[in-house]
Motif scaffolding. Sequence first.
Motif, PDB file in Angstrom:
ATOM      1  N   CYS A  77      41.241  37.056  49.771  1.00 51.23           N
ATOM      2  CA  CYS A  77      40.618  35.985  50.556  1.00 51.23           C
ATOM      3  C   CYS A  77      41.584  35.512  51.636  1.00 51.23           C
ATOM      4  CB  CYS A  77      40.233  34.803  49.658  1.00 51.23           C
ATOM      5  SG  CYS A  77      41.667  34.010  48.873  1.00 51.23           S
ATOM      6  N   GLU A  78      41.050  34.758  52.570  1.00 52.51           N
ATOM      7  CA  GLU A  78      41.859  34.120  53.596  1.00 52.51           C
ATOM      8  C   GLU A  78      41.370  32.690  53.722  1.00 52.51           C
ATOM      9  OE1 GLU A  78      43.488  35.870  57.603  1.00 52.51           O
ATOM     10  OE2 GLU A  78      41.600  34.799  58.051  1.00 52.51           O
ATOM     11  N   VAL A  79      42.225  31.731  53.335  1.00 54.42           N
ATOM     12  CA  VAL A  79      41.774  30.348  53.228  1.00 54.42           C
ATOM     13  C   VAL A  79      42.702  29.397  53.978  1.00 54.42           C
ATOM     14  CG1 VAL A  79      40.588  30.670  51.026  1.00 54.42           C
ATOM     15  CG2 VAL A  79      43.043  30.103  51.046  1.00 54.42           C
ATOM     16  N   LEU A  80      42.164  28.206  54.252  1.00 53.17           N
ATOM     17  CA  LEU A  80      42.921  27.146  54.902  1.00 53.17           C
ATOM     18  C   LEU A  80      43.281  26.080  53.872  1.00 53.17           C
ATOM     19  CD1 LEU A  80      43.935  25.532  57.418  1.00 53.17           C
ATOM     20  CD2 LEU A  80      41.613  24.580  57.570  1.00 53.17           C
ATOM     21  N   VAL A  81      44.556  25.722  53.821  1.00 54.57           N
ATOM     22  CA  VAL A  81      45.010  24.641  52.946  1.00 54.57           C
ATOM     23  C   VAL A  81      45.683  23.588  53.823  1.00 54.57           C
ATOM     24  CG1 VAL A  81      46.460  23.990  50.998  1.00 54.57           C
ATOM     25  CG2 VAL A  81      45.373  26.242  51.031  1.00 54.57           C
ATOM     26  N   THR A  82      45.174  22.364  53.793  1.00 52.56           N
ATOM     27  CA  THR A  82      45.711  21.307  54.641  1.00 52.56           C
ATOM     28  C   THR A  82      46.639  20.346  53.897  1.00 52.56           C
ATOM     29  OG1 THR A  82      43.710  20.009  54.241  1.00 52.56           O
ATOM     30  CG2 THR A  82      43.756  21.363  56.230  1.00 52.56           C
ATOM     31  N   SER A  83      46.572  20.334  52.589  1.00 50.93           N
ATOM     32  CA  SER A  83      47.456  19.468  51.807  1.00 50.93           C
ATOM     33  C   SER A  83      47.818  20.165  50.500  1.00 50.93           C
ATOM     34  CB  SER A  83      46.788  18.114  51.542  1.00 50.93           C
ATOM     35  OG  SER A  83      47.641  17.290  50.788  1.00 50.93           O
ATOM     36  N   THR A  84      46.929  20.071  49.511  1.00 50.96           N
ATOM     37  CA  THR A  84      47.136  20.775  48.247  1.00 50.96           C
ATOM     38  C   THR A  84      45.864  21.506  47.870  1.00 50.96           C
ATOM     39  OG1 THR A  84      46.425  18.886  46.909  1.00 50.96           O
ATOM     40  CG2 THR A  84      48.774  19.018  47.467  1.00 50.96           C
ATOM     41  N   ALA A  85      46.007  22.537  47.057  1.00 53.43           N
ATOM     42  CA  ALA A  85      44.849  23.290  46.588  1.00 53.43           C
ATOM     43  C   ALA A  85      45.202  24.019  45.304  1.00 53.43           C
ATOM     44  CB  ALA A  85      44.393  24.288  47.654  1.00 53.43           C
ATOM     45  N   ASP A  86      44.221  24.107  44.402  1.00 58.03           N
ATOM     46  CA  ASP A  86      44.360  24.914  43.191  1.00 58.03           C
ATOM     47  C   ASP A  86      43.485  26.143  43.361  1.00 58.03           C
ATOM     48  OD1 ASP A  86      46.119  23.325  41.414  1.00 58.03           O
ATOM     49  OD2 ASP A  86      44.544  21.819  41.623  1.00 58.03           O
ATOM     50  N   ILE A  87      44.131  27.297  43.409  1.00 57.44           N
ATOM     51  CA  ILE A  87      43.431  28.553  43.686  1.00 57.44           C
ATOM     52  C   ILE A  87      43.636  29.507  42.516  1.00 57.44           C
ATOM     53  CG2 ILE A  87      43.324  30.543  45.242  1.00 57.44           C
ATOM     54  CD1 ILE A  87      44.377  28.694  47.466  1.00 57.44           C
ATOM     55  N   THR A  88      42.520  30.063  42.043  1.00 54.41           N
ATOM     56  CA  THR A  88      42.583  31.096  41.008  1.00 54.41           C
ATOM     57  C   THR A  88      42.235  32.424  41.652  1.00 54.41           C
ATOM     58  OG1 THR A  88      41.953  29.540  39.274  1.00 54.41           O
ATOM     59  CG2 THR A  88      41.712  31.882  38.786  1.00 54.41           C
ATOM     60  N   ALA A  89      43.214  33.313  41.698  1.00 53.72           N
ATOM     61  CA  ALA A  89      43.016  34.601  42.344  1.00 53.72           C
ATOM     62  C   ALA A  89      43.375  35.713  41.360  1.00 53.72           C
ATOM     63  CB  ALA A  89      43.887  34.698  43.592  1.00 53.72           C
ATOM     64  N   LYS A  90      42.412  36.547  41.055  1.00 55.61           N
ATOM     65  CA  LYS A  90      42.605  37.665  40.135  1.00 55.61           C
ATOM     66  C   LYS A  90      43.177  37.179  38.802  1.00 55.61           C
ATOM     67  CE  LYS A  90      44.272  42.437  40.034  1.00 55.61           C
ATOM     68  NZ  LYS A  90      45.263  43.398  40.567  1.00 55.61           N
ATOM     69  N   GLY A  91      42.640  36.047  38.340  1.00 54.79           N
ATOM     70  CA  GLY A  91      43.038  35.494  37.051  1.00 54.79           C
ATOM     71  C   GLY A  91      44.326  34.703  37.072  1.00 54.79           C
ATOM     72  N   THR A  92      44.990  34.645  38.216  1.00 59.36           N
ATOM     73  CA  THR A  92      46.248  33.896  38.331  1.00 59.36           C
ATOM     74  C   THR A  92      45.988  32.539  38.982  1.00 59.36           C
ATOM     75  OG1 THR A  92      47.547  35.923  38.533  1.00 59.36           O
ATOM     76  CG2 THR A  92      48.561  33.894  39.313  1.00 59.36           C
ATOM     77  N   LYS A  93      46.405  31.484  38.299  1.00 58.35           N
ATOM     78  CA  LYS A  93      46.238  30.144  38.849  1.00 58.35           C
ATOM     79  C   LYS A  93      47.456  29.785  39.702  1.00 58.35           C
ATOM     80  CE  LYS A  93      43.378  28.433  35.033  1.00 58.35           C
ATOM     81  NZ  LYS A  93      43.236  27.400  33.957  1.00 58.35           N
ATOM     82  N   VAL A  94      47.174  29.378  40.935  1.00 53.63           N
ATOM     83  CA  VAL A  94      48.244  29.053  41.881  1.00 53.63           C
ATOM     84  C   VAL A  94      47.994  27.660  42.450  1.00 53.63           C
ATOM     85  CG1 VAL A  94      49.456  29.730  43.985  1.00 53.63           C
ATOM     86  CG2 VAL A  94      48.462  31.494  42.507  1.00 53.63           C
ATOM     87  N   HIS A  95      49.001  26.809  42.328  1.00 49.53           N
ATOM     88  CA  HIS A  95      48.927  25.485  42.943  1.00 49.53           C
ATOM     89  C   HIS A  95      49.701  25.553  44.255  1.00 49.53           C
ATOM     90  CE1 HIS A  95      48.464  21.160  43.216  1.00 49.53           C
ATOM     91  NE2 HIS A  95      49.770  21.029  43.413  1.00 49.53           N
ATOM     92  N   VAL A  96      49.014  25.231  45.361  1.00 51.57           N
ATOM     93  CA  VAL A  96      49.614  25.350  46.690  1.00 51.57           C
ATOM     94  C   VAL A  96      49.826  23.947  47.275  1.00 51.57           C
ATOM     95  CG1 VAL A  96      49.375  26.305  49.006  1.00 51.57           C
ATOM     96  CG2 VAL A  96      48.411  27.541  47.050  1.00 51.57           C
ATOM     97  N   ILE A  97      51.016  23.726  47.800  1.00 58.31           N
ATOM     98  CA  ILE A  97      51.349  22.456  48.443  1.00 58.31           C
ATOM     99  C   ILE A  97      51.821  22.758  49.866  1.00 58.31           C
ATOM    100  CG2 ILE A  97      52.797  20.394  48.370  1.00 58.31           C
ATOM    101  CD1 ILE A  97      53.209  20.968  45.370  1.00 58.31           C
ATOM    102  N   VAL A  98      51.118  22.197  50.839  1.00 57.40           N
ATOM    103  CA  VAL A  98      51.476  22.413  52.247  1.00 57.40           C
ATOM    104  C   VAL A  98      52.003  21.106  52.832  1.00 57.40           C
ATOM    105  CG1 VAL A  98      50.625  23.033  54.535  1.00 57.40           C
ATOM    106  CG2 VAL A  98      49.775  24.257  52.519  1.00 57.40           C
TER     107      VAL A  98
END
Length: 302
Positions: free
Chosen positions: A233-254
């Motif tokens: 995928c290709e996504v926009l994160v403006t602050s924080t986001a919880d993304i599950t990709a291929k079974g992996t949970k990723v917390h993103v902080i920008v």
Amino acid sequence: MGRSRGVAVVVAGLVLVVGGCGEGGTDEKAAEASAEPKPTRSPSSSPSSELVEWVGDMCESTVALQNLRKESAADLKEIRDSDDETGMLAQAHALSYLTSTPADVEAVAGDLEALGPSGVPAADRLRDALRRKVRSVANELGAQSPAVGLEYAESTVADVDKRVQSLTPPEPDLPALTKKVPRLAAAYEQAEQCAPGWKPDGSSGEGDSSAPDRPLPKAADGKNYAACSDGACEVLVTSTADITAKGTKVHVIVADDSITFQSGGGVMQFGGGGGEAGFGNGLKANVVAHDKDGAVLKFSRP
């Protein structure tokens, strides 16, 4: 020398006047004497190009420290005012701050240590005092680890900020010295770094005609983080986001100057405009673009 010449002219004038009482033609001689060019004073207050460069370098270091103090205070306020419930955003911001700030202080310390003598004793004493102050703080911050627990993030940043705020020029500072040393004042006027509003990038602050920052490119999946479930995928994160990709949970902080990926017990942080985070199952997250408005991230699977 100027005073002795003045006396000579006056004495000569007196001789000519006395002589005029007894012989003609002295008026013409007096006129010739008064028409002679007067001696001029040597421009002792005119600065050398080396002094102008030296003063400019001092002003540049002073501006760098001023900006550091301002930015440090703003970072501390942002960390304290963070409304992220998990506290992860504040921790990421603190990690970025504690990594970059010591390097910024060290850079100013290095510039001051590379600055040679000015030839003006009072100015050199100012340089030496500022050099010692900045070096002391740089050494203290350099010995501190940027790794900090969530519960200590704010207090650690506050401690570093306190040291950064101490980086003010000793008294008398450079503007005060210019009032006492004419050569220094002239050099201060000629050095572009000492002009009000001067910025390290060369812009003056007002009427800046530099090109505006390019906007972030459009993310193919926008903020639809569910599109990442298959790992692509290709996504926009403006602050924080919880993304599950291929079974992996990723917390993103920008943040403005960093992007942090947290997955499992691992933390990866990137500054600047790019970077690639790798995860255990072959999943990757590439930073396509990043600015103060957010980040475009591209997740991919093998």
